[in-house]
Design a protein around this motif. Sequence first.
Motif, PDB file in Angstrom:
ATOM      1  N   LYS A  32       0.862  -1.181   0.000  1.00  0.00           N
ATOM      2  CA  LYS A  32       0.000   0.000   0.000  1.00  0.00           C
ATOM      3  C   LYS A  32       0.898   1.230   0.000  1.00  0.00           C
ATOM      4  O   LYS A  32       1.767   1.371   0.863  1.00  0.00           O
ATOM      5  N   ILE A  33       0.675   2.085  -0.986  1.00  0.00           N
ATOM      6  CA  ILE A  33       1.367   3.365  -1.030  1.00  0.00           C
ATOM      7  C   ILE A  33       0.323   4.443  -0.815  1.00  0.00           C
ATOM      8  O   ILE A  33      -0.708   4.458  -1.494  1.00  0.00           O
ATOM      9  N   THR A  34       0.572   5.331   0.115  1.00  0.00           N
ATOM     10  CA  THR A  34      -0.400   6.364   0.420  1.00  0.00           C
ATOM     11  C   THR A  34       0.311   7.686   0.685  1.00  0.00           C
ATOM     12  O   THR A  34       1.511   7.712   0.990  1.00  0.00           O
ATOM     13  N   LYS A  35      -0.445   8.758   0.562  1.00  0.00           N
ATOM     14  CA  LYS A  35       0.131  10.066   0.845  1.00  0.00           C
ATOM     15  C   LYS A  35      -0.074  10.398   2.322  1.00  0.00           C
ATOM     16  O   LYS A  35      -1.082  10.006   2.931  1.00  0.00           O
ATOM     17  N   ARG A  36       0.849  11.122   2.856  1.00  0.00           N
ATOM     18  CA  ARG A  36       0.780  11.550   4.256  1.00  0.00           C
ATOM     19  C   ARG A  36      -0.571  12.216   4.524  1.00  0.00           C
ATOM     20  O   ARG A  36      -1.044  13.026   3.727  1.00  0.00           O
ATOM     21  N   GLY A  37      -1.172  11.824   5.636  1.00  0.00           N
ATOM     22  CA  GLY A  37      -2.453  12.398   6.010  1.00  0.00           C
ATOM     23  C   GLY A  37      -3.658  11.561   5.616  1.00  0.00           C
ATOM     24  O   GLY A  37      -4.757  11.792   6.135  1.00  0.00           O
ATOM     25  N   GLN A  38      -3.448  10.594   4.738  1.00  0.00           N
ATOM     26  CA  GLN A  38      -4.550   9.714   4.328  1.00  0.00           C
ATOM     27  C   GLN A  38      -4.737   8.596   5.356  1.00  0.00           C
ATOM     28  O   GLN A  38      -3.843   8.279   6.133  1.00  0.00           O
ATOM     29  N   ASN A  39      -5.938   8.015   5.324  1.00  0.00           N
ATOM     30  CA  ASN A  39      -6.231   6.851   6.184  1.00  0.00           C
ATOM     31  C   ASN A  39      -6.032   5.574   5.386  1.00  0.00           C
ATOM     32  O   ASN A  39      -6.299   5.528   4.178  1.00  0.00           O
TER      33      ASN A  39
ATOM     34  N   THR B 275       1.754  -6.731   5.129  1.00  0.00           N
ATOM     35  CA  THR B 275       1.371  -5.624   4.257  1.00  0.00           C
ATOM     36  C   THR B 275       2.448  -4.562   4.376  1.00  0.00           C
ATOM     37  O   THR B 275       2.708  -4.067   5.482  1.00  0.00           O
ATOM     38  N   ARG B 276       3.066  -4.252   3.251  1.00  0.00           N
ATOM     39  CA  ARG B 276       4.109  -3.221   3.278  1.00  0.00           C
ATOM     40  C   ARG B 276       3.478  -1.869   2.996  1.00  0.00           C
ATOM     41  O   ARG B 276       2.910  -1.664   1.913  1.00  0.00           O
ATOM     42  N   LEU B 277       3.584  -0.967   3.961  1.00  0.00           N
ATOM     43  CA  LEU B 277       3.032   0.379   3.824  1.00  0.00           C
ATOM     44  C   LEU B 277       4.138   1.373   3.549  1.00  0.00           C
ATOM     45  O   LEU B 277       5.150   1.399   4.271  1.00  0.00           O
ATOM     46  N   THR B 278       3.932   2.169   2.514  1.00  0.00           N
ATOM     47  CA  THR B 278       4.845   3.267   2.214  1.00  0.00           C
ATOM     48  C   THR B 278       4.045   4.560   2.243  1.00  0.00           C
ATOM     49  O   THR B 278       3.053   4.699   1.507  1.00  0.00           O
ATOM     50  N   VAL B 279       4.469   5.486   3.079  1.00  0.00           N
ATOM     51  CA  VAL B 279       3.798   6.788   3.190  1.00  0.00           C
ATOM     52  C   VAL B 279       4.696   7.845   2.552  1.00  0.00           C
ATOM     53  O   VAL B 279       5.849   8.018   2.960  1.00  0.00           O
TER      54      VAL B 279
END
Lengths: 113, 116
Positions: free
Chosen positions: A11-18, A108-112
């Motif tokens: 999962k790649i997400t932008k800072r501030g997202q849930n 789950t690999r999370l990248t913010v």
Amino acid sequence: DTGVSQNPRHKITKRGQNVTFRCDPISEHNRLYWYRQTLGQGPEFLTYFQNEAQLEKSRLLSDRFSAERPKGSFSTLEIQRTEQGDSAMYLCASSEGGAGEQYFGPGTRLTVT
Amino acid sequence: AQSVTQLDSHVSVSEGTPVLLRCNYSSSYSPSLFWYVQHPNKGLQLLLKYTSAATLVKGINGFEAEFKKSETSFHLTKPSAHMSDAAEYFCVVNNILTGGGNKLTFGTGTQLKVEL
């Protein structure tokens, strides 16, 4: 027995997202655990469920983190207002009662960003 | 709380030679100890566990570990390394939680490299 499964795998997400992750444990296991692993470190315990009851939470689990296991089967881990420091591998494990042998999912690999 | 210390962050061996990955533990009572292996892009896999029965524990893929109370050690060994053994290895101790659950406390890991 298909083992512990986790979704999504990445999962790649932008800072501030849930973001929300799901874990499906081995079907007969009543205990479920979440761990977090950052690069170059061993996994660290986050929280523990026995059936649907969340019985333990680490101090690592800030107010932005919440976990549920509504029917004592699958579990979700939600991170609100993500920060770059949340980037990590999130691991789920399950076990039967007793000796503590836990079976891990692939994570789950999370990248913010 | 119980903890473990892995003494080497990286170990390199030649294929066919013995493997020794070192782990010391700290515990106020008889611990449950584990070794897990993590291959790249794969989940953690249990290699073996010690739960106060026999002090020499045999695991999968030819690995074994010996619990030595006098030295507070639980070193992992294998007589002959194979290329497929290259991975990250974690020494782990169990801490009992409220309600009977088990919090696994991991060491920092040892990266094993196997060379031809």
